[in-house]
Design a protein around this motif. Structure first.
Motif, PDB file in Angstrom:
ATOM      1  N   GLU B  68     -58.340 -59.494   4.160  1.00 35.33           N
ATOM      2  CA  GLU B  68     -58.499 -58.876   5.472  1.00 35.33           C
ATOM      3  C   GLU B  68     -57.301 -59.141   6.380  1.00 35.33           C
ATOM      4  O   GLU B  68     -56.498 -60.025   6.149  1.00 35.33           O
ATOM      5  CB  GLU B  68     -59.784 -59.351   6.112  1.00 35.33           C
ATOM      6  N   ILE B  70     -56.353 -60.384   9.296  1.00 30.62           N
ATOM      7  CA  ILE B  70     -55.837 -61.601   9.927  1.00 30.62           C
ATOM      8  C   ILE B  70     -55.257 -62.539   8.880  1.00 30.62           C
ATOM      9  O   ILE B  70     -54.167 -63.107   9.057  1.00 30.62           O
ATOM     10  CB  ILE B  70     -56.955 -62.297  10.730  1.00 30.62           C
ATOM     11  N   VAL B  71     -55.982 -62.673   7.788  1.00 31.53           N
ATOM     12  CA  VAL B  71     -55.496 -63.559   6.722  1.00 31.53           C
ATOM     13  C   VAL B  71     -54.220 -62.989   6.115  1.00 31.53           C
ATOM     14  O   VAL B  71     -53.272 -63.722   5.805  1.00 31.53           O
ATOM     15  CB  VAL B  71     -56.575 -63.714   5.633  1.00 31.53           C
ATOM     16  N   ARG B 111     -54.961 -72.057  10.472  1.00 27.48           N
ATOM     17  CA  ARG B 111     -55.333 -71.238   9.326  1.00 27.48           C
ATOM     18  C   ARG B 111     -54.118 -70.886   8.472  1.00 27.48           C
ATOM     19  O   ARG B 111     -53.784 -69.730   8.280  1.00 27.48           O
ATOM     20  CB  ARG B 111     -56.053 -69.945   9.770  1.00 27.48           C
ATOM     21  N   TYR B 202     -67.762 -64.574  -1.418  1.00 29.43           N
ATOM     22  CA  TYR B 202     -66.682 -64.979  -0.534  1.00 29.43           C
ATOM     23  C   TYR B 202     -66.072 -66.240  -1.116  1.00 29.43           C
ATOM     24  O   TYR B 202     -66.776 -67.181  -1.407  1.00 29.43           O
ATOM     25  CB  TYR B 202     -67.259 -65.260   0.844  1.00 29.43           C
ATOM     26  N   ASP B 205     -61.326 -67.719   1.308  1.00 29.79           N
ATOM     27  CA  ASP B 205     -61.063 -66.861   2.467  1.00 29.79           C
ATOM     28  C   ASP B 205     -60.788 -65.401   2.136  1.00 29.79           C
ATOM     29  O   ASP B 205     -60.177 -64.694   2.921  1.00 29.79           O
ATOM     30  CB  ASP B 205     -59.876 -67.405   3.281  1.00 29.79           C
ATOM     31  N   ILE B 433     -83.900 -67.330  14.862  1.00 28.42           N
ATOM     32  CA  ILE B 433     -82.528 -67.386  14.337  1.00 28.42           C
ATOM     33  C   ILE B 433     -82.068 -68.832  14.245  1.00 28.42           C
ATOM     34  O   ILE B 433     -81.433 -69.244  13.268  1.00 28.42           O
ATOM     35  CB  ILE B 433     -81.578 -66.580  15.245  1.00 28.42           C
ATOM     36  N   ARG B 434     -82.405 -69.606  15.243  1.00 33.22           N
ATOM     37  CA  ARG B 434     -81.989 -70.997  15.228  1.00 33.22           C
ATOM     38  C   ARG B 434     -82.620 -71.743  14.077  1.00 33.22           C
ATOM     39  O   ARG B 434     -81.986 -72.583  13.440  1.00 33.22           O
ATOM     40  CB  ARG B 434     -82.378 -71.655  16.549  1.00 33.22           C
ATOM     41  N   LEU B 437     -80.854 -71.058  10.954  1.00 30.67           N
ATOM     42  CA  LEU B 437     -79.550 -71.705  10.850  1.00 30.67           C
ATOM     43  C   LEU B 437     -79.681 -73.214  10.757  1.00 30.67           C
ATOM     44  O   LEU B 437     -78.689 -73.906  10.570  1.00 30.67           O
ATOM     45  CB  LEU B 437     -78.702 -71.373  12.077  1.00 30.67           C
ATOM     46  N   LEU B 439     -80.996 -75.126  13.293  1.00 30.10           N
ATOM     47  CA  LEU B 439     -80.855 -75.768  14.595  1.00 30.10           C
ATOM     48  C   LEU B 439     -82.230 -75.989  15.201  1.00 30.10           C
ATOM     49  O   LEU B 439     -83.192 -75.320  14.854  1.00 30.10           O
ATOM     50  CB  LEU B 439     -80.041 -74.875  15.532  1.00 30.10           C
TER      51      LEU B 439
END
Lengths: 73, 444
Positions: B68, B70-71, B111, B202, B205, B433-434, B437, B439
């Motif tokens: 992608e 940015i990488v 990065r 994935y 990166d 959602i938390r 994840l 949390l």
């Protein structure tokens, strides 16, 4: 519970509800869940200060309604 | 002089007329500039990052776009890319690949990409032939070259090729050095990396293109079902256990010993099977013990014969069928065998037993025979089980109570902790959602 607004100035503006003792890393995960990017690609800044992952929002003095900048790395 | 050759190489690759280049470079011939990319006109620098125009597009796009934006920009700005990866061909790329000593994605606050990533990018740019890539994978001496080839194939190959060439690499157990995103090195192994390539989407990166699942390809017939190298070892173990059981069916001690030996390494399916069988044996053994004493007489004879039949059926034809018909067919003997899923709870098992037991009694009362198996031992057992010993009855209410309790406890716990049932739907959603994840819920 505070609500933080993150804006990337390219069209993504996200309001996230979180606790003030959440870390920036947690906030990034919440933002990733909402925007769909990966959490490790997100960078949260406030005008050149890049916020570090392990520090809590309370320590950064991020209050309710505050706007942060969303960048990608 | 070699620099000029490299340059010519690069331009040739990009199909630019070499004569033009020479006129450009006349200037640089006189000055001693080690790094051409900084001093020659911008044109050259930008061109270095272009893909070969003759290269085919991968998955509908410029192959470099697999990484992608940015990488990709980070790689182009990287010193390793600019210095070492300029003017590389397939041959010189191999040399660079042999010098690799770690793999990884981007690391550090900035990065920064690893040389591994730069070489992957170069491969995407020059697009080596498939046989070259397969050579990379097949070579045994340099493990990083192998990983490089495997990674490139995963990005650019067809599904069938990926499975065909990457699965043999599961047998490679060598250690690898991996760079973590925070900059530290960690230990990993070749087969772990291959597993990541095949199962995750994935890695390093770079987002992996989606490939079809293996069982899809198997059902279509494009691939053979997966045959592991450990399959033979495992079969031997199983046969050995079976033989042991036939010989000395009496001893519980033998069971203990066997199932400790029977643990086979690392394959989930095998582990499941092992564990299931172990649990079966365990449970069967235990339940027999506190059932009627009438059983003891036929217990072991039954168990051996049943076990063999179980075992063959289980191995031969898969578990779904057993599970579905298990209730009817297997009530007495097999009903103690639980579902073959890993991690199934004991309560549910007992629940099922209770239910089966009820049905059992009911059926027996009505005199209906639902069992399909013709074993004489089976009947003997059924009648034997029919005894209404006090012990038996005592078990039932216990089961019912224990069954209900854990369920209740679990529900209550969820209500308190998660906050996902908050009246305000937004907060409930946020809490959900938390929770997913990991949390804690919102403090209101």
């Amino acid at each position: 519970m505070i609500e933080v607004v993150l804006n990337d100035r390219l069209g993504k503006k996200v309001r996230v509800k979180c606790n003030d003792d959440d870390t920036i890393g947690d906030l990034k995960k919440l933002v990733a869940a909402q925007t769909g990017t990966r959490s490790d690609k997100i960078r949260i800044q406030k005008w050149y200060t890049i916020y570090k992952d392990h520090i809590t929002l309370k320590d950064y003095e991020i209050h309710d309604g505050m706007g942060l900048e969303l960048y990608y790395s | 002089m070699s620099l000029i050759l490299e340059l010519i190489n690069e331009f040739h690759r990009l199909k630019i007329n070499v004569a033009v280049v020479l006129s450009f470079s006349k200037q640089s011939l006189t000055c001693k500039i080690p790094k051409p990319s900084f001093f020659l006109p911008e044109l050259c620098y930008e061109m270095a990052n272009r893909t070969d125009p003759a290269a085919k597009s991968i998955r509908g796009t410029n192959p470099q776009n697999l990484v992608e934006k940015i990488v990709r920009s980070k790689i182009y700005q990287n010193t390793y890319w600019k210095e070492q990866c300029f003017g590389l061909t397939a041959e010189t790329l191999v040399d660079k690949a042999m010098e690799l000593d770690h793999l990884g994605g981007t690391f550090g606050g900035n990065r920064k990409p690893t040389p591994f990533m730069c070489l992957i990018m170069k491969m995407l740019q020059i697009q080596p032939e498939k046989d070259i890539v397969v050579e990379f994978i097949k070579n045994d001496d340099y493990k990083y070259v192998r990983i490089l080839g495997a990674f490139y194939l995963r990005l650019t190959g067809t599904d069938i090729d990926i499975y065909r060439y990457l699965e043999p690499l599961y047998n490679d157990y060598r250690k690898l050095r991996q760079r973590l995103p925070d900059g530290n090195f960690s230990l990993t192994h070749v087969d772990e990396v291959i597993d990541e390539l095949l199962t995750k989407d994935y890695s390093c990166d770079i987002a992996m293109p989606r490939i079809k699942k293996r069982w899809n390809l198997e059902t279509v017939g494009a691939l053979e079902p997966r045959k592991s190298v450990l399959e033979d070892d495992f079969e031997e173990e199983e046969e050995k256990e079976e033989n042991d059981q036939l010989d000395d069916g009496m001893e519980d001690g033998a069971y203990e010993k066997d199932y400790h030996h029977g643990r086979s390494p690392a394959r989930e399916r095998d582990r499941d099977r092992d564990r299931d069988r172990d649990r079966d044996r365990d449970r069967r053994r235990d339940s027999y013990r506190y059932r009627d004493r009438d059983y003891d007489r036929d217990r072991d004879y039954d168990r051996d014969r049943d076990y063999d039949r179980d075992y063959d059926r289980e191995r031969g034809r898969g578990r779904e069928r057993d599970r579905d018909r298990g209730r009817d067919r297997d009530r007495d003997r097999y009903r103690l065998r639980e579902e073959k899923e890993y991690g199934r709870e004991r309560e549910r098992e007992r629940e099922r037993e209770g239910r089966d037991r009820d049905r059992d009694r009911r059926d027996r009362d009505r005199g209906r025979r639902r069992s399909r198996s013709m074993s004489p031992s089976r009947d003997r057992k059924r009648y034997a089980r029919g005894s209404m010993s006090p012990r038996r009855h005592a078990d039932e209410p216990e089961d019912a109570v224990t069954r209900a309790e854990p369920k209740k406890k679990k529900e209550k716990k969820e209500k308190k902790d998660d906050g996902t049932d908050h009246p305000d739907p937004e907060i409930a959603e946020a809490n959900r959602i938390r929770a997913s994840l990991g949390l804690k819920p919102l403090k209101l």
